[in-house]
Enzyme design. Structure first.
Site, short mmCIF file in Angstrom:
data_model
loop_
_atom_site.label_atom_id
_atom_site.label_comp_id
_atom_site.label_asym_id
_atom_site.label_seq_id
_atom_site.Cartn_x
_atom_site.Cartn_y
_atom_site.Cartn_z
N ASP A 1 0.83 -1.22 0.00
CA ASP A 1 0.00 0.00 0.00
C ASP A 1 0.87 1.27 0.00
O ASP A 1 0.68 2.18 -0.80
CB ASP A 1 -0.77 0.05 1.34
N THR B 1 -7.90 -4.84 0.16
CA THR B 1 -6.73 -5.38 0.86
C THR B 1 -6.91 -6.87 1.19
O THR B 1 -5.94 -7.63 1.13
CB THR B 1 -6.48 -4.61 2.17
#
Ligand code: AMP
Ligand code: MG
Length: 363
Positions: free
Chosen positions: A71, A153
């Site tokens: 990320d 995610t």
């Protein structure tokens, strides 16, 4: 023909340039190739981290860390590349560097720096942290980028779908979108996640139809994405989140089933992580994507919908909230004026909004 501006006669070209500068909703055309290159670079980072989940876990000594590393390195890469093109960049990203700045997370910082260096070999630790924090800007009406460096995610950690989603928003509406889906097959008949395939890059702008091209591998021409027109007898394919309520009997399931009254036949139900769901509608793999508010007080984040909604719209889909209202991206980081999302082929959208309303009352 010339124009007079502050007492000076200026040529047509200069006039155009000056109006572009004073009209901030014009995104210079040169920014789109940079946005595309930035998302491609981020995809290299995330793909490599996803292929080495165990290795990254071992270095960082934390199960959830691979997603943090990917990320933050993804946001750093995209912010750096956009800022090189435009030093006055306004970026509203999902992530910030506070986690990495804590001494206790030094191993995650090292792993993030290593991941970012796969695409930005020269970047220093200080530059990495500052690049991530470029994403801390406030939304502004005249125009800003919004980024989800890894959307989905849980899908990322499961080796399933996730997206790198970048969009430029002007006066409450996304006008440019670039979205990388590294595990989505270019073959629209293929619904499974393919971690070692070409992946798909979706590009859309307000004035152009959505196109799709491979992220990895040989250069191939982009193809336009179109929603399924539903003129065939194919039963309706629906898509929704892997997580949360999305079953036969919940509000989504009942709303879809109620479409039978409008003559639709329900078919497959595709569970997918991330904004890849919008892409599935955009290229006709699914006819409708529904996201109903599953708990009171839940408000959607702009970076979870800006890129995907434009990509679906410019491929012919209609995207609104569950009340049939246009999504309003002018309210800061959250879509506070909207409840839920209805993204569907035009023939299905209105009946679906009606079914959702009816089913809300008939629990
Ligand atoms: P997705 O964007 O579908 O990959 O979902 C990402 C996350 O958003 C999930 O893990 C859920 O926690 C949350 N989520 C998904 N759908 C909803 C919903 N309708 N209401 C609230 N949260 C949701
Ligand atoms: Mg994210």
């Amino acid at each position: 023909m010339g124009h007079t501006h502050k007492g000076h006669k200026i040529t047509e070209d200069l006039w155009l340039l000056s109006t572009m500068k004073s009209s901030p909703d014009v995104l210079p055309a040169s920014f789109l190739p940079v946005a595309i290159a930035a998302v491609r670079a981020a995809a290299i980072v995330t793909t490599r981290v996803q292929a080495r989940l165990d290795e990254v876990r071992a270095i960082t000594k934390d199960d959830a860390s691979p997603v943090t590393v990917a990320d933050l390195a993804s946001q750093a890469a995209i912010a750096t590349m956009l800022a090189e093109q435009d030093p006055s960049l306004v970026l509203v990203g999902e992530e910030d560097s506070s986690f990495l700045r804590q001494p206790v997370h030094a191993s995650q910082l090292d792993a993030t720096l290593e991941a970012a260096r796969w695409v930005l070999p020269e970047i220093t630790q200080a530059q990495l942290l500052d690049a991530i924090d470029l994403g801390n800007a406030e939304p502004r009406d005249e125009g800003f980028w919004t980024l989800d460096p890894i959307d989905g995610t849980k899908g990322f950690l499961r080796g399933q779908q996730y997206a790198i989603a970048l969009a430029y928003i002007v006066r409450g509406r996304p006008v440019v979108a670039v979205m990388g889906c590294p595990n989505l097959s270019l073959d629209t008949a293929q619904l499974e996640a393919i971690p070692h395939g070409t992946g798909c890059l979706f590009i859309a702008s307000e004035h152009e139809a959505t196109r799709c091209e491979p992220i990895r591998g040989e250069h191939a021409p982009s193809v336009s994405a179109r929603v399924h027109c539903n003129e065939s007898d194919r039963p309706l394919v629906t898509t929704g989140s892997v997580e949360g309520a999305y079953s036969e009997t919940d509000w989504s399931g009942r709303s879809f089933r109620a479409l039978a009254e409008h003559g639709f036949v329900l078919g497959e139900r595709l569970k997918m992580d991330s904004q890849a769901k919008y892409a599935a509608v955009a290229r006709g793999q699914a006819d409708a994507y529904l996201r109903l508010p599953s708990r009171p007080g839940y408000v959607e984040a702009i970076w979870d919908h800006a890129a995907g909604s434009l990509i679906a719209q410019q491929a012919g889909a209609i995207v609104t909230d569950i009340d049939g209202q246009e999504l309003d991206f002018s309210t800061g980081e959250r879509l506070t004026r909207n409840r839920g999302i209805v993204c569907a082929a035009p023939a299905i959208h209105a009946p679906l909004v009606e079914a959702i309303r009816e089913q809300a009352c008939s629990v």
